[in-house]
Write an enzyme that holds these catalytic residues in place. Structure first.
Site, PDB file in Angstrom:
ATOM      1  CB  SER A 254      50.125  45.566  53.927  1.00  0.00           C
ATOM      2  OG  SER A 254      50.746  46.722  53.400  1.00  0.00           O
ATOM      3  CE  LYS A 255      50.414  40.389  48.159  1.00  0.00           C
ATOM      4  NZ  LYS A 255      48.934  40.486  48.349  1.00  0.00           N
TER       5      LYS A 255
END
Ligand code: GLU
Ligand code: ZN
Length: 489
Positions: A254-255
């Site tokens: 994820s980010k």
């Protein structure tokens, strides 16, 4: 039967690494089998849909350089390839299922659904979900509701007991208890839009999809789809759910881990070939000890059996390494064209400038080794375009030399350069070496301040080649400026 696979994104966000990996595996499989790779837009979630995401999808794949054989933008024999343009089909097939007794109309309004939900929560039921009320609606009530034009959804009848069994090419046979499937999911909404399940199954069937390769998070949908294929009397495509991609900490990528959107990688100066190469190896073993593969090689080597069953870990450093490798493989003229936009953006040159094009072509062999990303070019190359602010005096000083002596070394360099020029670099380097020996100094004592005077840093691309690009006159002026600076004028 020839292989037909699809990438079926929902345009509810920009393309990210996970999606591109799914698409790439589908592409490699299709091409390795002489089959077709299809793009289908699953745009039935109208609340999160944006035209911008569709554009991002096209831009991303054009940049990456592998493309579909059929899709919304290029057409094909089984279109339209956009689900919102196929609403009549979904409606027809949903009605077919109702007629066959495999699905039913549900007239429950949102208040009733919310009420049963609250009751289930209060009663601490394990199963929160629809209570199947309308599955058993008396015929008269059903007919009355229809006659009154009451809005309805269509729900799938999930068998009340037993198991649903399906096969996954990678994970083997999977059995799912029917009682664990959400009671009677909606297939068609009251506004005429299908849900993911209905549209996905109908389209895969009508588009002749032979293999469904998608992320593992879709496994829970598979038993439901199997029930639908059986209900229609259609053969289900072969399933192959792809292992997840995790960050180094074992959590889903994820980010938090770094860039995940492809356009971020693009902006950061990655080459598409590096990204493709790295992503193709993610969770896939080619096992011949090599790292670098062209897209064609990946196609010819691809086999489903090479996919690992366990999750893949995304390693940003490894990706950086691939990028460096691909930058070094790129020809000077291609690389110059690739870094140009970054140099223009940094204000170092105009977009059209043949003189600068020539300068950069000459500079590429000097900087290629040093570029990790295309976006590094402005910082590494700025001294070739303009004079920069002089760094601290200390930066100029070789070991055991003060500013005054160092200015003297620069005088020596200036004399040598003025006398011998830069046409024959090995010869002039030799002059520097012998001059250093004459004055009882190391070659580095002459070259360090010269390097700083010309490039403004102690670590730079090759010095003599850089001076040659800058031209003798400019170099002498930079040396004079540094001498004045060191002498405190
Ligand atoms: N539209 C789904 C997605 O966003 C497709 C899943 C599938 O491949 O079945 O990934
Ligand atoms: Zn109902």
């Amino acid at each position: 039967m020839s292989v037909r696979v699809r990438y079926a994104p929902s345009p509810t966000g920009n393309q990210h690494i996970g999606g591109v990996r799914t698409a790439l595996i589908n592409y490699l499989f299709a091409k390795s089998q002489g089959g077709s790779f299809i793009l289908r837009l699953e745009d039935t979630d109208r609340t999160r849909y944006s035209e911008e995401y569709v554009q991002n999808l096209y831009d991303t794949f054009k940049w990456l350089g592998f493309y579909w054989d059929e899709g919304p933008d290029i057409g094909g024999p089984v279109g339209p390839y956009v689900q919102s343009e196929r609403l009549d089909l979904y409606k027809k097939y949903a009605e077919d299922l109702v007629r066959m007794g495999k699905a039913y109309y549900c007239f429950c309004d949102s208040e009733r659904l919310e009420k049963i939900r609250q009751e289930q929560i209060a009663a601490k039921k394990d199963e929160i979900g629809y209570d199947r009320h309308c599955r058993y609606l008396p015929k008269e009530e059903l007919e009355r509701n229809i006659a009154e034009g009451k809005p309805y959804v269509v729900r799938l009848k999930i068998p009340l007991e037993g198991v649903t069994v399906f096969h996954d090419r990678l994970l083997g046979t999977i059995e799912w208890k029917n009682e664990d499937i959400s009671p009677d999911p909606v297939l068609l909404k009251s506004d005429g839009f299908p849900t993911y399940h209905l549209a996905n199954v109908i389209d895969d069937h009508l588009m002749g999809i032979t293999h469904v390769m998608r992320a593992q998070e879709w496994i829970p949908s598979a038993p439901l789809h199997k029930i639908m294929y059986d209900a229609f009397g259609w053969e289900m495509p072969e399933l192959c759910h792809l292992p997840m991609v995790l960050g180094q900490d074992g959590h889903k990528l994820s980010k938090r881990h770094g860039a995940t959107a492809v356009n971020e990688f693009r902006k950061a100066g990655y080459l598409p070939q590096a990204l493709i190469n790295y992503i193709a190896l993610l969770g896939c073993s080619y096992e011949d000890g090599r790292d670098i593969y062209s897209l064609d090689e990946l196609v010819s080597l691809f086999k489903i059996e090479r996919l690992n069953k366990s999750p893949a870990v995304f390693d940003y450093q490894k990706l950086e390494w691939f990028n460096g490798q691909y930058i070094r493989q790129t020809s000077d003229s291609d690389l110059a064209a690739l870094v140009r936009p970054y140099l223009v953006d940094a204000g170092l040159r105009k977009a059209q400038d043949p003189d600068m094009d020539r300068l950069e072509l000459a500079a590429m062999p000097l900087v290629k080794e040093r570029l990790k990303f295309l976006s590094d070019a402005p910082v590494i190359m700025s001294y070739l375009y303009k004079r920069l602010e002089l760094p601290s005096v200390e930066t100029f000083l070789p070991k055991k030399a003060d500013a005054k002596e160092t200015a003297g070394f620069l005088e020596e360099s200036k004399k040598l350069l003025s006398e011998y020029g830069l046409d024959d670099i090995p010869a002039v380097e030799e002059k520097f070496r012998s001059r250093a020996a004459e004055i009882g100094r190391k070659l580095g004592d002459l070259l360090m301040p010269l390097r700083v005077a010309i490039t403004y840093t102690r670590v730079s691309p090759p010095l003599f080649e850089s001076m040659k690009i800058l031209g003798l006159k400019e170099c002498i002026e930079r040396i004079d400026e540094a001498i004045r600076y060191l002498r405190g004028y």
